[in-house]
Enzyme design. Structure first.
Site, PDB file in Angstrom:
ATOM      1  N   SER A 298      -6.413  -6.937  -0.993  1.00 42.59           N
ATOM      2  CA  SER A 298      -5.837  -6.967   0.411  1.00 42.59           C
ATOM      3  C   SER A 298      -5.875  -8.284   0.475  1.00 42.59           C
ATOM      4  O   SER A 298      -6.511  -9.143   0.213  1.00 42.59           O
ATOM      5  CB  SER A 298      -6.602  -6.157   1.274  1.00 42.59           C
ATOM      6  OG  SER A 298      -6.363  -6.653   2.400  1.00 42.59           O
TER       7      SER A 298
ATOM      8  N   TYR B 183     -15.046  -5.041   4.019  1.00 42.57           N
ATOM      9  CA  TYR B 183     -13.836  -4.899   3.522  1.00 42.57           C
ATOM     10  C   TYR B 183     -13.352  -5.984   2.694  1.00 42.57           C
ATOM     11  O   TYR B 183     -12.990  -6.158   1.418  1.00 42.57           O
ATOM     12  CB  TYR B 183     -12.819  -4.200   4.216  1.00 42.57           C
ATOM     13  CG  TYR B 183     -11.454  -3.860   3.739  1.00 42.57           C
ATOM     14  CD1 TYR B 183     -11.359  -2.645   2.852  1.00 42.57           C
ATOM     15  CD2 TYR B 183     -10.379  -4.769   4.097  1.00 42.57           C
ATOM     16  CE1 TYR B 183     -10.213  -2.478   2.165  1.00 42.57           C
ATOM     17  CE2 TYR B 183      -9.219  -4.428   3.581  1.00 42.57           C
ATOM     18  CZ  TYR B 183      -9.057  -3.240   2.856  1.00 42.57           C
ATOM     19  OH  TYR B 183      -7.782  -2.988   2.340  1.00 42.57           O
TER      20      TYR B 183
HETATM   21  N1  NAD Z   1      -2.458   0.641   3.583  1.00 39.70           N
HETATM   22  C1  NAD Z   1      -2.613  -0.675   3.673  1.00 39.70           C
HETATM   23  O1  NAD Z   1      -1.765  -1.158   4.811  1.00 39.70           O
HETATM   24  C2  NAD Z   1      -3.413  -1.571   2.936  1.00 39.70           C
HETATM   25  C3  NAD Z   1      -3.326  -2.752   3.099  1.00 39.70           C
HETATM   26  C4  NAD Z   1      -4.132  -3.501   2.090  1.00 39.70           C
HETATM   27  C5  NAD Z   1      -4.799  -2.987   1.003  1.00 39.70           C
HETATM   28  N2  NAD Z   1      -4.576  -1.783   0.982  1.00 39.70           N
HETATM   29  C6  NAD Z   1      -5.280  -1.177  -0.440  1.00 39.70           C
HETATM   30  O2  NAD Z   1      -4.611  -0.352  -0.822  1.00 39.70           O
HETATM   31  C7  NAD Z   1      -5.428   1.069  -1.342  1.00 39.70           C
HETATM   32  C8  NAD Z   1      -4.863   2.405  -0.946  1.00 39.70           C
HETATM   33  O3  NAD Z   1      -4.791   2.226   0.529  1.00 39.70           O
HETATM   34  P1  NAD Z   1      -4.363   3.598   1.494  1.00 39.70           P
HETATM   35  O4  NAD Z   1      -3.943   2.961   2.867  1.00 39.70           O
HETATM   36  O5  NAD Z   1      -3.335   4.292   0.477  1.00 39.70           O
HETATM   37  O6  NAD Z   1      -5.770   4.212   1.413  1.00 39.70           O
HETATM   38  P2  NAD Z   1      -6.246   5.614   1.946  1.00 39.70           P
HETATM   39  O7  NAD Z   1      -7.462   5.530   2.698  1.00 39.70           O
HETATM   40  O8  NAD Z   1      -5.047   6.351   2.417  1.00 39.70           O
HETATM   41  O9  NAD Z   1      -6.661   6.176   0.419  1.00 39.70           O
HETATM   42  C9  NAD Z   1      -7.918   5.992  -0.307  1.00 39.70           C
HETATM   43  C10 NAD Z   1      -8.286   6.944  -0.983  1.00 39.70           C
HETATM   44  O10 NAD Z   1      -9.415   6.552  -1.718  1.00 39.70           O
HETATM   45  C11 NAD Z   1     -10.535   7.751  -1.994  1.00 39.70           C
HETATM   46  N3  NAD Z   1     -11.788   7.541  -1.894  1.00 39.70           N
HETATM   47  C12 NAD Z   1     -12.495   6.907  -1.148  1.00 39.70           C
HETATM   48  N4  NAD Z   1     -14.015   6.720  -1.407  1.00 39.70           N
HETATM   49  C13 NAD Z   1     -13.773   7.266  -2.774  1.00 39.70           C
HETATM   50  C14 NAD Z   1     -14.649   7.200  -3.772  1.00 39.70           C
HETATM   51  N5  NAD Z   1     -16.029   7.016  -3.542  1.00 39.70           N
HETATM   52  N6  NAD Z   1     -14.420   7.775  -4.841  1.00 39.70           N
HETATM   53  C15 NAD Z   1     -13.098   8.287  -5.177  1.00 39.70           C
HETATM   54  N7  NAD Z   1     -12.001   8.157  -4.379  1.00 39.70           N
HETATM   55  C16 NAD Z   1     -12.407   7.709  -3.187  1.00 39.70           C
HETATM   56  C17 NAD Z   1     -10.145   8.574  -0.679  1.00 39.70           C
HETATM   57  O11 NAD Z   1     -10.363   9.807  -0.551  1.00 39.70           O
HETATM   58  C18 NAD Z   1      -8.526   8.279  -0.378  1.00 39.70           C
HETATM   59  O12 NAD Z   1      -7.882   9.444  -0.823  1.00 39.70           O
HETATM   60  C19 NAD Z   1      -6.822   0.651  -0.908  1.00 39.70           C
HETATM   61  O13 NAD Z   1      -7.434  -0.122  -1.842  1.00 39.70           O
HETATM   62  C20 NAD Z   1      -6.691  -0.262   0.003  1.00 39.70           C
HETATM   63  O14 NAD Z   1      -7.553  -1.263   0.424  1.00 39.70           O
HETATM   64  C21 NAD Z   1      -3.893  -0.905   1.793  1.00 39.70           C
END
Ligand code: NAD
Length: 278
Positions: free
Chosen positions: A152, A165
């Site tokens: 991120s 984070y």
């Molecule tokens: N959405 C954004 O704006 C954004 C921005 C920057 C980075 N990201 C990164 O992209 C990725 C996906 O983001 P998102 O918004 O789709 O996230 P989200 O929170 O919707 O999904 C994350 C998933 O990870 C799973 N998870 C959490 N803990 C876990 C564990 N211990 N074991 C197995 N699975 C586990 C959750 O159940 C969930 O389904 C993440 O790494 C996030 O940091 C997202």
């Protein structure tokens, strides 16, 4: 030669955190491009339903539930995946721990809940390391494969909150480089994307419109990103089209981290003075 739409045919991909959001979209795109995709998540019901829905479209999808924080469970999941599918070609470390409770404890350093720090590192940095640790021997024995990690902008630059984070994503960024360095000669490519704000379900729910407006002001693109925008880049990194990209950090953020931090302030300042010129 297979068409671009099927360029991942015969490959087996694991996508963590595939129960929802960006991970679910990545699993969909990889499956659409011909891969057999194993949707992994701690939320078993969600990946079961998602894999079933992909299967009903004629795509090759399987589901597996495990906790990335539990090394024995990660090791067992890898054994089960190899048992079912025979190989692992692509690992996308997408999962992150970002519940409302986690966000409430993940503040500035003085007010940071130590448990939130530990949880962020357990899932966001240690988890990807564990999956690579247990999947790599099989991948290397088969001639190599691809690791893709979702970091991120918080892993690149400072902010007033989400300290754990951001630090955990910074760890993931350099983990990717260590993986590329250590196993590149054995056919492993490891690349990390620094994702900007993306309208996943979690982000839509947890982000007020006023915050989205501020974020959009700092994008160079006219619109915020979608999960499909991320999934397409992951698919590129998973494919042979990116065979010469290794150890790279790629921002996928609509230009959010490409400009001077003062850009928006200056635009406002000059607009107030009746000019849009620097
Ligand atoms: N959405 C954004 O704006 C954004 C921005 C920057 C980075 N990201 C990164 O992209 C990725 C996906 O983001 P998102 O918004 O789709 O996230 P989200 O929170 O919707 O999904 C994350 C998933 O990870 C799973 N998870 C959490 N803990 C876990 C564990 N211990 N074991 C197995 N699975 C586990 C959750 O159940 C969930 O389904 C993440 O790494 C996030 O940091 C997202």
């Amino acid at each position: 030669m297979s068409s671009r739409n099927e360029d991942l045919a015969g490959r087996v991909a694991i996508v963590t955190g595939a129960g929802q959001g960006i991970g679910h979209e990545v699993a969909t795109v990889l499956a659409e491009r011909g891969a057999t995709v194993v949707l992994a998540d701690i939320l078993g019901d969600k990946v079961d339903a998602a894999a079933l829905a992909l299967g009903e479209r004629g795509l090759k999808a399987d589901a597996i539930a495990f906790d990335l924080g539990d090394e024995a469970a990660v090791a067992d999941a890898v054994v089960r995946i190899v048992g079912r599918h025979g190989r692992i070609d692509i690992v996308h470390n997408n999962a992150a721990y970002q519940t409302n409770e986690q966000r409430a404890g993940d503040l500035d350093v003085i007010h940071l809940d130590t448990g939130a720090w530990d949880k962020a590192f357990t899932v966001n940095a240690r988890g990807p390391m564990l999956l690579c640790k247990h999947a790599l021997p099989t991948m290397i024995a088969a001639g190599g494969g691809v690791l893709i990690h979702s970091a991120s902008g918080f892993g690149l630059l400072g902010e007033m909150t989400l300290t754990a984070y951001g630090a955990s994503k910074a760890a993931l960024i350099n983990l990717s480089r260590f993986l590329a360095t250590q196993y590149g000669k054995q056919g492993i490519r490891s690349n990390v994307i620094a994702i900007g704000f993306v309208l996943s379900e979690t982000a839509v729910e947890s982000t007020p419109q006023v915050v989205k407006d501020v974020l959009l002001d700092h994008h160079l693109n006219p619109e915020l990103g979608s999960p499909r925008d991320i999934a397409n880049v992951v698919a590129f990194l998973a494919s042979d089209e990116s065979r010469f990209v290794n150890g790279a950090l790629i921002p996928v953020d609509g230009g959010f981290t490409a400009h001077q931090p003062t850009m928006v302030d200056f635009q406002k300042l000059f607009a107030a003075a009746g000019s849009n010129q620097l």
